[in-house]
Write a protein that holds these residues in place. Structure first.
Motif, PDB file in Angstrom:
ATOM      1  N   ALA A 190       0.837  -1.206   0.000  1.00  0.00           N
ATOM      2  CA  ALA A 190       0.000   0.000   0.000  1.00  0.00           C
ATOM      3  C   ALA A 190       0.870   1.253   0.000  1.00  0.00           C
ATOM      4  O   ALA A 190       0.627   2.202  -0.772  1.00  0.00           O
ATOM      5  N   GLU A 191       1.899   1.279   0.856  1.00  0.00           N
ATOM      6  CA  GLU A 191       2.789   2.436   0.920  1.00  0.00           C
ATOM      7  C   GLU A 191       3.580   2.578  -0.383  1.00  0.00           C
ATOM      8  O   GLU A 191       3.778   3.685  -0.884  1.00  0.00           O
ATOM      9  N   PHE A 192       4.023   1.433  -0.933  1.00  0.00           N
ATOM     10  CA  PHE A 192       4.775   1.438  -2.181  1.00  0.00           C
ATOM     11  C   PHE A 192       3.928   2.003  -3.320  1.00  0.00           C
ATOM     12  O   PHE A 192       4.401   2.790  -4.139  1.00  0.00           O
ATOM     13  N   SER A 193       2.673   1.605  -3.378  1.00  0.00           N
ATOM     14  CA  SER A 193       1.783   2.024  -4.469  1.00  0.00           C
ATOM     15  C   SER A 193       1.587   3.533  -4.501  1.00  0.00           C
ATOM     16  O   SER A 193       1.328   4.112  -5.566  1.00  0.00           O
ATOM     17  N   ALA A 194       1.722   4.178  -3.351  1.00  0.00           N
ATOM     18  CA  ALA A 194       1.536   5.624  -3.299  1.00  0.00           C
ATOM     19  C   ALA A 194       2.611   6.360  -4.103  1.00  0.00           C
ATOM     20  O   ALA A 194       2.402   7.491  -4.536  1.00  0.00           O
ATOM     21  N   TYR A 195       3.740   5.726  -4.310  1.00  0.00           N
ATOM     22  CA  TYR A 195       4.847   6.345  -5.040  1.00  0.00           C
ATOM     23  C   TYR A 195       5.039   5.736  -6.421  1.00  0.00           C
ATOM     24  O   TYR A 195       6.024   6.041  -7.105  1.00  0.00           O
ATOM     25  N   LEU A 196       4.123   4.895  -6.847  1.00  0.00           N
ATOM     26  CA  LEU A 196       4.304   4.121  -8.073  1.00  0.00           C
ATOM     27  C   LEU A 196       4.379   4.989  -9.320  1.00  0.00           C
ATOM     28  O   LEU A 196       5.128   4.686 -10.254  1.00  0.00           O
ATOM     29  N   ASP A 197       3.631   6.079  -9.341  1.00  0.00           N
ATOM     30  CA  ASP A 197       3.625   6.932 -10.529  1.00  0.00           C
ATOM     31  C   ASP A 197       5.017   7.458 -10.860  1.00  0.00           C
ATOM     32  O   ASP A 197       5.362   7.638 -12.035  1.00  0.00           O
ATOM     33  N   GLY A 198       5.809   7.697  -9.822  1.00  0.00           N
ATOM     34  CA  GLY A 198       7.131   8.266 -10.047  1.00  0.00           C
ATOM     35  C   GLY A 198       8.206   7.249 -10.387  1.00  0.00           C
ATOM     36  O   GLY A 198       9.288   7.628 -10.851  1.00  0.00           O
ATOM     37  N   ILE A 199       7.932   5.977 -10.164  1.00  0.00           N
ATOM     38  CA  ILE A 199       8.974   4.958 -10.387  1.00  0.00           C
ATOM     39  C   ILE A 199       8.608   3.950 -11.470  1.00  0.00           C
ATOM     40  O   ILE A 199       9.463   3.174 -11.891  1.00  0.00           O
ATOM     41  N   PHE A 200       7.346   3.955 -11.927  1.00  0.00           N
ATOM     42  CA  PHE A 200       6.921   2.941 -12.896  1.00  0.00           C
ATOM     43  C   PHE A 200       7.672   3.088 -14.216  1.00  0.00           C
ATOM     44  O   PHE A 200       8.168   2.097 -14.779  1.00  0.00           O
ATOM     45  N   GLU A 201       7.783   4.302 -14.715  1.00  0.00           N
ATOM     46  CA  GLU A 201       8.465   4.523 -15.991  1.00  0.00           C
ATOM     47  C   GLU A 201       9.953   4.153 -15.925  1.00  0.00           C
ATOM     48  O   GLU A 201      10.460   3.479 -16.824  1.00  0.00           O
ATOM     49  N   PRO A 202      10.689   4.578 -14.867  1.00  0.00           N
ATOM     50  CA  PRO A 202      12.094   4.154 -14.775  1.00  0.00           C
ATOM     51  C   PRO A 202      12.247   2.634 -14.719  1.00  0.00           C
ATOM     52  O   PRO A 202      13.196   2.085 -15.284  1.00  0.00           O
ATOM     53  N   LEU A 203      11.305   1.967 -14.054  1.00  0.00           N
ATOM     54  CA  LEU A 203      11.366   0.507 -13.998  1.00  0.00           C
ATOM     55  C   LEU A 203      11.104  -0.105 -15.376  1.00  0.00           C
ATOM     56  O   LEU A 203      11.707  -1.121 -15.738  1.00  0.00           O
ATOM     57  N   LEU A 204      10.209   0.502 -16.131  1.00  0.00           N
ATOM     58  CA  LEU A 204       9.957   0.025 -17.493  1.00  0.00           C
ATOM     59  C   LEU A 204      11.190   0.246 -18.368  1.00  0.00           C
ATOM     60  O   LEU A 204      11.578  -0.631 -19.152  1.00  0.00           O
ATOM     61  N   ASN A 205      11.809   1.405 -18.225  1.00  0.00           N
ATOM     62  CA  ASN A 205      13.004   1.694 -19.029  1.00  0.00           C
ATOM     63  C   ASN A 205      14.145   0.735 -18.701  1.00  0.00           C
ATOM     64  O   ASN A 205      14.984   0.445 -19.559  1.00  0.00           O
ATOM     65  N   ALA A 206      14.161   0.245 -17.470  1.00  0.00           N
ATOM     66  CA  ALA A 206      15.228  -0.667 -17.046  1.00  0.00           C
ATOM     67  C   ALA A 206      15.148  -2.010 -17.776  1.00  0.00           C
ATOM     68  O   ALA A 206      16.096  -2.797 -17.728  1.00  0.00           O
ATOM     69  N   LEU A 207      14.032  -2.290 -18.453  1.00  0.00           N
ATOM     70  CA  LEU A 207      13.920  -3.529 -19.225  1.00  0.00           C
ATOM     71  C   LEU A 207      14.885  -3.537 -20.414  1.00  0.00           C
ATOM     72  O   LEU A 207      15.137  -4.588 -21.000  1.00  0.00           O
ATOM     73  N   SER A 208      15.412  -2.379 -20.754  1.00  0.00           N
ATOM     74  CA  SER A 208      16.391  -2.293 -21.840  1.00  0.00           C
ATOM     75  C   SER A 208      17.823  -2.335 -21.321  1.00  0.00           C
ATOM     76  O   SER A 208      18.765  -2.079 -22.077  1.00  0.00           O
ATOM     77  N   ASP A 209      17.997  -2.650 -20.058  1.00  0.00           N
ATOM     78  CA  ASP A 209      19.325  -2.698 -19.454  1.00  0.00           C
ATOM     79  C   ASP A 209      20.197  -3.726 -20.187  1.00  0.00           C
ATOM     80  O   ASP A 209      19.716  -4.791 -20.586  1.00  0.00           O
ATOM     81  N   PRO A 210      21.484  -3.435 -20.350  1.00  0.00           N
ATOM     82  CA  PRO A 210      22.363  -4.384 -21.065  1.00  0.00           C
ATOM     83  C   PRO A 210      22.638  -5.679 -20.297  1.00  0.00           C
ATOM     84  O   PRO A 210      23.110  -6.655 -20.888  1.00  0.00           O
ATOM     85  N   SER A 211      22.318  -5.695 -19.005  1.00  0.00           N
ATOM     86  CA  SER A 211      22.588  -6.886 -18.192  1.00  0.00           C
ATOM     87  C   SER A 211      21.362  -7.788 -18.105  1.00  0.00           C
ATOM     88  O   SER A 211      20.276  -7.335 -17.728  1.00  0.00           O
ATOM     89  N   ASP A 212      21.516  -9.070 -18.431  1.00  0.00           N
ATOM     90  CA  ASP A 212      20.420 -10.028 -18.303  1.00  0.00           C
ATOM     91  C   ASP A 212      19.964 -10.159 -16.855  1.00  0.00           C
ATOM     92  O   ASP A 212      18.772 -10.278 -16.576  1.00  0.00           O
ATOM     93  N   ALA A 213      20.926 -10.142 -15.924  1.00  0.00           N
ATOM     94  CA  ALA A 213      20.585 -10.276 -14.508  1.00  0.00           C
ATOM     95  C   ALA A 213      19.698  -9.125 -14.046  1.00  0.00           C
ATOM     96  O   ALA A 213      18.738  -9.325 -13.290  1.00  0.00           O
ATOM     97  N   VAL A 214      19.997  -7.925 -14.514  1.00  0.00           N
ATOM     98  CA  VAL A 214      19.177  -6.756 -14.161  1.00  0.00           C
ATOM     99  C   VAL A 214      17.783  -6.884 -14.755  1.00  0.00           C
ATOM    100  O   VAL A 214      16.778  -6.639 -14.085  1.00  0.00           O
ATOM    101  N   VAL A 215      17.705  -7.288 -16.016  1.00  0.00           N
ATOM    102  CA  VAL A 215      16.401  -7.427 -16.679  1.00  0.00           C
ATOM    103  C   VAL A 215      15.519  -8.443 -15.956  1.00  0.00           C
ATOM    104  O   VAL A 215      14.320  -8.212 -15.754  1.00  0.00           O
ATOM    105  N   LEU A 216      16.094  -9.567 -15.549  1.00  0.00           N
ATOM    106  CA  LEU A 216      15.321 -10.593 -14.838  1.00  0.00           C
ATOM    107  C   LEU A 216      14.784 -10.063 -13.511  1.00  0.00           C
ATOM    108  O   LEU A 216      13.641 -10.345 -13.137  1.00  0.00           O
ATOM    109  N   LEU A 217      15.592  -9.270 -12.815  1.00  0.00           N
ATOM    110  CA  LEU A 217      15.126  -8.685 -11.549  1.00  0.00           C
ATOM    111  C   LEU A 217      14.050  -7.633 -11.793  1.00  0.00           C
ATOM    112  O   LEU A 217      13.086  -7.524 -11.025  1.00  0.00           O
ATOM    113  N   VAL A 218      14.225  -6.853 -12.854  1.00  0.00           N
ATOM    114  CA  VAL A 218      13.204  -5.852 -13.208  1.00  0.00           C
ATOM    115  C   VAL A 218      11.869  -6.545 -13.472  1.00  0.00           C
ATOM    116  O   VAL A 218      10.808  -6.078 -13.039  1.00  0.00           O
TER     117      VAL A 218
END
Length: 495
Positions: A190-218
């Protein structure tokens, strides 16, 4: 204490050490006032001053461990600043102090957790191994502490730090930042969701990370967020949009991303949503490419075995039928994907009809490349059931017609032609099946007798309106033909 004369600095360090040894003087009360100066001296050009400063700090740290009343907050601010020092020894000392403070500070340090995290995450990727080890240990200690907002725990400030470190040039730091997203999401959705608007896009952009390990965690973080359906839709739409704009990502990472999402969110749910989005995709070339990619994953990935099993029941099971119809609507973008889907669903009659409906303009180089892949896939364990059905040609005459239809579309000198022809030569024909005479043995087409016609899967076809599906396929392919003509006309006009 930040004076220029080295002799004065040495004198002050010596006096601090002496005064600290006097039992009636509580030097810990004054420590925050001269801690910054002592850390300055750790990078002094004089080796003796560095040694004395280190000795004084070590003694103070030992006293802090043994004292019940310590002002951790003020000193934490200094340590956080010093953790970013260009001097290696200063960084190591400050991180070591922070490590001890995290273990000892308790509630006093809760308001400073974000600042501390901002100091230790970059140090996890430090060039010096000792610093990396202490920073990683401190990070684990900090993440294990379960503080709440009543104690001053600021989840928003922690998320800001984690979001910032997603852009770190170091993979280890980005990975630990993602671990914090997962921890906070699990600990307080619930607390996390309150800040989701500000972090959702950066998390989506992280799907293009060059590291497979990072992408799997994302993807793991996104899977937790996607428990809410509107976030799931947003994620799927973003992926389609990203693959559309970055074909290299689709080619190199598409299978990894899709397969992992199928494990985390459910293969049927993921594929149904992809299909729904692609039905209305305006870029027909991309839609065809994306469907072909999804189809290849469907046919080859172990993670999608259950989905394939469900599709095999399309003619006899309501859930299988619904899935088949859901995928068929977008699979129509690719003739070969459509045929593959029909083979999975054992809808051989319809597969043969799809092959017969193909026009001259449909059989191009791209089509033949996809057909070559399919023929090779027919020899894999995924299609073992299909090859075993060839042992009963009287029961599966439409399967034979489909395979012979594919054979007739292949160039005779191609490897795929030889593979499929060799397979068909092993079919033990029954009395119900007769071959027409022909001077060319490779163009012989099976004639189905009345008995053979009755024992095919036709009785189950009433569950699916295949005549409508064929019209749907024809309509989609006509759109692709018109699109191709428009492209050719535009090129001619441009030249």
């Amino acid at each position: 204490m930040n004076v220029l004369n080295p002799y004065v600095r040495q004198f002050l360090v010596g006096w601090i050490t002496v005064l600290d040894s006097v039992p009636d003087i509580d030097m810990l009360g004054f420590l925050p006032d001269f801690l910054d100066g002592l850390f300055n001296m750790l990078s002094d050009s004089s080796h003796e001053i560095r040694q004395q400063a280190d000795a004084a700090l070590s003694e103070f740290l030992q006293e802090i461990k043994n004292s019940p009343n310590v002002d951790y907050g003020r000193m934490a601010e200094i340590l956080v600043r010093r953790a970013g020092s260009p001097d290696e020894f200063t960084r190591l000392t400050s991180i070591t102090w922070i490590n001890e403070f995290v273990k000892l500070g308790g509630e006093q340090l809760v308001p400073y957790y974000a600042d501390i995290l901002g100091a230790i995450l970059p140090c996890i990727s430090d060039e010096e191994e000792k610093i990396r080890v202490v920073a990683r240990e401190t990070n684990e200690e900090l993440r294990a502490i379960k503080a709440d907002q009543a104690e001053g725990f600021d989840i928003g400030a922690i998320l800001v730090i984690a979001k910032r470190e997603l852009n770190s040039e170091h993979e280890a730091t980005r990975i630990e930042a993602l671990h914090w997203f997962s921890t906070l999401l699990v600990r307080g959705r619930a607390e996390f969701s309150a800040y989701l608007d500000g972090i959702f896009e950066p998390l989506l952009n992280a799907l293009s990370d060059p590291s497979d390990a990072v992408v799997l965690l994302v993807l793991e973080v996104h899977a937790r967020i996607a428990e809410e359906y509107h976030h799931f839709q947003h994620l799927m739409s973003y992926l389609i949009h990203t693959f559309h704009n970055n074909h290299v990502l689709l080619e190199k990472r598409g299978a990894l991303i899709v397969r992992r999402l199928c494990v985390l969110l459910g293969a049927e749910k993921v594929y149904r949503e992809f299909s729904t989005i692609l039905q209305t995709e305006g870029d027909l070339d991309f839609a065809s490419t994306m469907v072909q990619a999804l189809n290849l994953i469907l046919l080859t990935s172990t993670e999608l075995a259950e989905l394939r099993s469900l599709l095999k029941k399309s003619l006899v099971d309501t859930c299988g039928k619904d899935l088949f119809l859901s995928l068929y609507a977008s699979w129509c973008h690719s003739p070969m994907a459509t045929i593959s889907l029909c083979l999975l669903a054992q809808a051989y009659n319809h597969a043969s009809s799809v092959i017969q409906s193909l026009g001259e303009e449909d059989i191009n180089v791209k089509f033949l490349v996809q057909l070559d892949k399919l023929i090779r896939l027919l020899e894999t364990p995924v299609f073992a059931y299909l090859r075993l059905q060839l042992l009963e040609p009287g029961k599966h005459t439409w399967l034979l017609k489909t395979l012979y239809g594919l054979l007739m579309l292949l160039p005779q000198q191609s490897a795929a032609f030889k593979i499929l022809r060799t397979r068909l030569k092993t079919v033990p024909f029954s009395e119900n099946l007769k071959r027409t005479s022909s001077a060319n043995p490779y163009s012989q087409i099976l004639q189905v007798t009345e008995d053979g016609n009755r024992n095919q899967d036709a009785p189950n076809y009433s569950a699916i309106d295949f005549s409508s599906r064929l019209q749907q396929f024809g309509s989609m392919q006509q759109q692709h033909r018109n699109h191709l003509k428009n492209q050719l006309q535009s090129r001619k006009s441009a030249s």
